[in-house]
Design an enzyme around this catalytic site. Structure first.
Site, PDB file in Angstrom:
ATOM      1  N   ASN A 150       4.517  -7.762  -3.134  1.00 21.58           N
ATOM      2  CA  ASN A 150       3.574  -8.712  -2.530  1.00 21.58           C
ATOM      3  C   ASN A 150       2.108  -8.377  -2.812  1.00 21.58           C
ATOM      4  O   ASN A 150       1.220  -8.754  -2.052  1.00 21.58           O
ATOM      5  CB  ASN A 150       3.859  -8.852  -1.032  1.00 21.58           C
ATOM      6  CG  ASN A 150       3.709  -7.539  -0.278  1.00 21.58           C
ATOM      7  OD1 ASN A 150       3.480  -6.505  -0.889  1.00 21.58           O
ATOM      8  ND2 ASN A 150       3.828  -7.583   1.031  1.00 21.58           N
ATOM      9  N   HIS A 169      -1.568  -4.360   0.135  1.00 24.56           N
ATOM     10  CA  HIS A 169      -1.256  -3.791   1.455  1.00 24.56           C
ATOM     11  C   HIS A 169      -2.541  -3.667   2.247  1.00 24.56           C
ATOM     12  O   HIS A 169      -3.611  -3.469   1.671  1.00 24.56           O
ATOM     13  CB  HIS A 169      -0.626  -2.397   1.299  1.00 24.56           C
ATOM     14  CG  HIS A 169      -0.590  -1.626   2.589  1.00 24.56           C
ATOM     15  ND1 HIS A 169       0.408  -1.794   3.518  1.00 24.56           N
ATOM     16  CD2 HIS A 169      -1.462  -0.735   3.126  1.00 24.56           C
ATOM     17  CE1 HIS A 169       0.158  -1.012   4.563  1.00 24.56           C
ATOM     18  NE2 HIS A 169      -0.969  -0.365   4.350  1.00 24.56           N
ATOM     19  N   PHE A 227      14.682  -1.811   4.195  1.00 25.12           N
ATOM     20  CA  PHE A 227      13.872  -1.992   2.984  1.00 25.12           C
ATOM     21  C   PHE A 227      13.137  -0.715   2.560  1.00 25.12           C
ATOM     22  O   PHE A 227      12.471  -0.698   1.523  1.00 25.12           O
ATOM     23  CB  PHE A 227      12.866  -3.144   3.165  1.00 25.12           C
ATOM     24  CG  PHE A 227      11.910  -2.985   4.321  1.00 25.12           C
ATOM     25  CD1 PHE A 227      10.749  -2.249   4.187  1.00 25.12           C
ATOM     26  CD2 PHE A 227      12.168  -3.603   5.547  1.00 25.12           C
ATOM     27  CE1 PHE A 227       9.861  -2.106   5.243  1.00 25.12           C
ATOM     28  CE2 PHE A 227      11.279  -3.469   6.615  1.00 25.12           C
ATOM     29  CZ  PHE A 227      10.124  -2.715   6.458  1.00 25.12           C
ATOM     30  N   LYS A 254      -1.091  -3.137  -5.182  1.00 20.66           N
ATOM     31  CA  LYS A 254       0.210  -2.512  -5.426  1.00 20.66           C
ATOM     32  C   LYS A 254       0.575  -2.517  -6.925  1.00 20.66           C
ATOM     33  O   LYS A 254      -0.008  -3.270  -7.713  1.00 20.66           O
ATOM     34  CB  LYS A 254       1.278  -3.244  -4.607  1.00 20.66           C
ATOM     35  CG  LYS A 254       1.106  -3.073  -3.092  1.00 20.66           C
ATOM     36  CD  LYS A 254       2.307  -3.640  -2.344  1.00 20.66           C
ATOM     37  CE  LYS A 254       2.174  -3.468  -0.850  1.00 20.66           C
ATOM     38  NZ  LYS A 254       3.391  -3.901  -0.126  1.00 20.66           N
ATOM     39  N   TYR A 270       4.483   5.487   4.135  1.00 19.24           N
ATOM     40  CA  TYR A 270       5.209   4.446   4.869  1.00 19.24           C
ATOM     41  C   TYR A 270       6.173   5.047   5.899  1.00 19.24           C
ATOM     42  O   TYR A 270       7.175   4.408   6.243  1.00 19.24           O
ATOM     43  CB  TYR A 270       5.981   3.563   3.887  1.00 19.24           C
ATOM     44  CG  TYR A 270       5.133   2.499   3.210  1.00 19.24           C
ATOM     45  CD1 TYR A 270       4.538   1.477   3.942  1.00 19.24           C
ATOM     46  CD2 TYR A 270       4.941   2.504   1.829  1.00 19.24           C
ATOM     47  CE1 TYR A 270       3.768   0.488   3.319  1.00 19.24           C
ATOM     48  CE2 TYR A 270       4.183   1.515   1.204  1.00 19.24           C
ATOM     49  CZ  TYR A 270       3.604   0.510   1.956  1.00 19.24           C
ATOM     50  OH  TYR A 270       2.858  -0.471   1.344  1.00 19.24           O
ATOM     51  N   THR A 288       3.092 -11.256   4.982  1.00 19.08           N
ATOM     52  CA  THR A 288       3.807 -10.267   4.155  1.00 19.08           C
ATOM     53  C   THR A 288       4.667 -10.930   3.086  1.00 19.08           C
ATOM     54  O   THR A 288       4.711 -10.486   1.943  1.00 19.08           O
ATOM     55  CB  THR A 288       4.702  -9.393   5.072  1.00 19.08           C
ATOM     56  OG1 THR A 288       3.882  -8.833   6.096  1.00 19.08           O
ATOM     57  CG2 THR A 288       5.368  -8.267   4.302  1.00 19.08           C
ATOM     58  N   ARG A 335      -1.622 -12.909  -1.332  1.00 23.04           N
ATOM     59  CA  ARG A 335      -0.172 -12.767  -1.508  1.00 23.04           C
ATOM     60  C   ARG A 335       0.462 -14.080  -1.950  1.00 23.04           C
ATOM     61  O   ARG A 335       1.422 -14.084  -2.730  1.00 23.04           O
ATOM     62  CB  ARG A 335       0.457 -12.237  -0.223  1.00 23.04           C
ATOM     63  CG  ARG A 335       0.199 -10.744  -0.034  1.00 23.04           C
ATOM     64  CD  ARG A 335       0.537 -10.316   1.357  1.00 23.04           C
ATOM     65  NE  ARG A 335       0.622  -8.871   1.510  1.00 23.04           N
ATOM     66  CZ  ARG A 335       0.672  -8.269   2.700  1.00 23.04           C
ATOM     67  NH1 ARG A 335       0.638  -8.988   3.802  1.00 23.04           N
ATOM     68  NH2 ARG A 335       0.762  -6.964   2.774  1.00 23.04           N
ATOM     69  N   ARG A 388      -6.441  -8.585   6.422  1.00 23.42           N
ATOM     70  CA  ARG A 388      -5.084  -9.133   6.603  1.00 23.42           C
ATOM     71  C   ARG A 388      -5.083 -10.654   6.403  1.00 23.42           C
ATOM     72  O   ARG A 388      -4.139 -11.231   5.877  1.00 23.42           O
ATOM     73  CB  ARG A 388      -4.538  -8.747   7.973  1.00 23.42           C
ATOM     74  CG  ARG A 388      -4.260  -7.238   8.053  1.00 23.42           C
ATOM     75  CD  ARG A 388      -3.778  -6.806   9.415  1.00 23.42           C
ATOM     76  NE  ARG A 388      -2.419  -7.252   9.678  1.00 23.42           N
ATOM     77  CZ  ARG A 388      -1.336  -6.691   9.153  1.00 23.42           C
ATOM     78  NH1 ARG A 388      -1.453  -5.676   8.304  1.00 23.42           N
ATOM     79  NH2 ARG A 388      -0.141  -7.131   9.459  1.00 23.42           N
ATOM     80  N   GLU A 415      -4.131   5.979   7.380  1.00 27.06           N
ATOM     81  CA  GLU A 415      -3.966   5.561   5.975  1.00 27.06           C
ATOM     82  C   GLU A 415      -5.187   5.940   5.133  1.00 27.06           C
ATOM     83  O   GLU A 415      -5.042   6.338   3.974  1.00 27.06           O
ATOM     84  CB  GLU A 415      -3.694   4.055   5.915  1.00 27.06           C
ATOM     85  CG  GLU A 415      -2.341   3.697   6.535  1.00 27.06           C
ATOM     86  CD  GLU A 415      -1.977   2.238   6.387  1.00 27.06           C
ATOM     87  OE1 GLU A 415      -2.837   1.421   5.979  1.00 27.06           O
ATOM     88  OE2 GLU A 415      -0.810   1.893   6.676  1.00 27.06           O
TER      89      GLU A 415
HETATM   90  P1  CMP Z   1       3.171  -3.745   3.424  1.00 31.11           P
HETATM   91  O1  CMP Z   1       2.061  -4.460   4.098  1.00 31.11           O
HETATM   92  O2  CMP Z   1       2.808  -2.838   2.319  1.00 31.11           O
HETATM   93  O3  CMP Z   1       3.996  -2.900   4.530  1.00 31.11           O
HETATM   94  C1  CMP Z   1       5.369  -2.578   4.376  1.00 31.11           C
HETATM   95  C2  CMP Z   1       5.971  -3.263   3.210  1.00 31.11           C
HETATM   96  O4  CMP Z   1       7.382  -3.300   3.161  1.00 31.11           O
HETATM   97  C3  CMP Z   1       5.565  -4.712   3.212  1.00 31.11           C
HETATM   98  O5  CMP Z   1       4.204  -4.830   2.875  1.00 31.11           O
HETATM   99  C4  CMP Z   1       6.536  -5.310   2.200  1.00 31.11           C
HETATM  100  O6  CMP Z   1       6.038  -5.318   0.891  1.00 31.11           O
HETATM  101  C5  CMP Z   1       7.727  -4.352   2.245  1.00 31.11           C
HETATM  102  N1  CMP Z   1       8.943  -5.017   2.641  1.00 31.11           N
HETATM  103  C6  CMP Z   1      10.030  -5.151   1.864  1.00 31.11           C
HETATM  104  N2  CMP Z   1      10.980  -5.807   2.521  1.00 31.11           N
HETATM  105  C7  CMP Z   1      10.503  -6.116   3.731  1.00 31.11           C
HETATM  106  C8  CMP Z   1      11.037  -6.809   4.864  1.00 31.11           C
HETATM  107  N3  CMP Z   1      12.255  -7.325   4.874  1.00 31.11           N
HETATM  108  N4  CMP Z   1      10.244  -6.941   5.950  1.00 31.11           N
HETATM  109  C9  CMP Z   1       8.990  -6.395   5.959  1.00 31.11           C
HETATM  110  N5  CMP Z   1       8.455  -5.745   4.909  1.00 31.11           N
HETATM  111  C10 CMP Z   1       9.192  -5.604   3.816  1.00 31.11           C
END
Ligand code: CMP
Length: 143
Positions: free
Chosen positions: A112, A115, A57, A9, A49, A91, A102, A85, A126
């Site tokens: 974070n 992805h 968010f 990211k 997304y 996350t 992460r 993962r 994706e």
């Molecule tokens: P990612 O795996 O890229 O998928 C969705 C992204 O939303 C997640 O990682 C986070 O970086 C972002 N995100 C921001 N806020 C939240 C939240 N409250 N809960 C889950 N994902 C969040």
């Protein structure tokens, strides 16, 4: 053999962590099938997304993902989706296990560092979002 989409990211690219994360990916045994640096538009981030549209968010997420260059990759390994993962960790970096990407490189749930696709259907969507079949061809075959 399984493929997954990985993203380094904009926070991690901006902090010059791309090389370190790529090394961790290869050391963990993934084959990099395809890779490109992209600067997403807001629209492209929203499309990627789309499943999160409407969540609180979503605006912050798509703003952040279009804020600077990111690196998109297709990783291949047996069980690639779950293994990637696992290497990324939870996350929320503060909840991610010791030794995960992460935990090490993420600074908040939004920023974070990485992805990964969460299921085979998501991985297909994706991967197709960023790569054409011709970029994924290997030794004269697709798949
Ligand atoms: P990612 O795996 O890229 O998928 C969705 C992204 O939303 C997640 O990682 C986070 O970086 C972002 N995100 C921001 N806020 C939240 C939240 N409250 N809960 C889950 N994902 C969040």
């Amino acid at each position: 053999m399984e493929s997954t989409l990985a993203i380094i990211k904009p926070d991690a690219v901006g902090r010059r962590l791309t090389g370190r994360i790529l090394a961790r990916i290869e050391e963990a045994g993934f084959q990099i099938r395809a890779m490109r640096m992209v600067q997403l538009t807001r629209d492209e981030a929203e499309g990627f997304y789309a499943v999160h549209r409407g969540k609180p968010f979503f605006p912050g997420l798509t703003e952040f993902m279009s804020s600077g260059p990111a690196v998109v990759l297709v990783l291949e390994a047996p069980g690639a989706i779950g293994r990637w993962r696992e290497l990324m960790g939870a996350t929320d970096p503060s909840k991610a296990a010791e030794g995960t990407l992460r935990r090490e490189y993420g600074t908040s749930i939004g920023e974070n560092a990485t992805h990964g696709s969460d299921a085979p259907e998501t991985a297909a969507f994706e991967i197709g979002y960023f790569f054409r079949g011709v970029e994924l061809a290997r030794a004269g075959r697709l798949g």
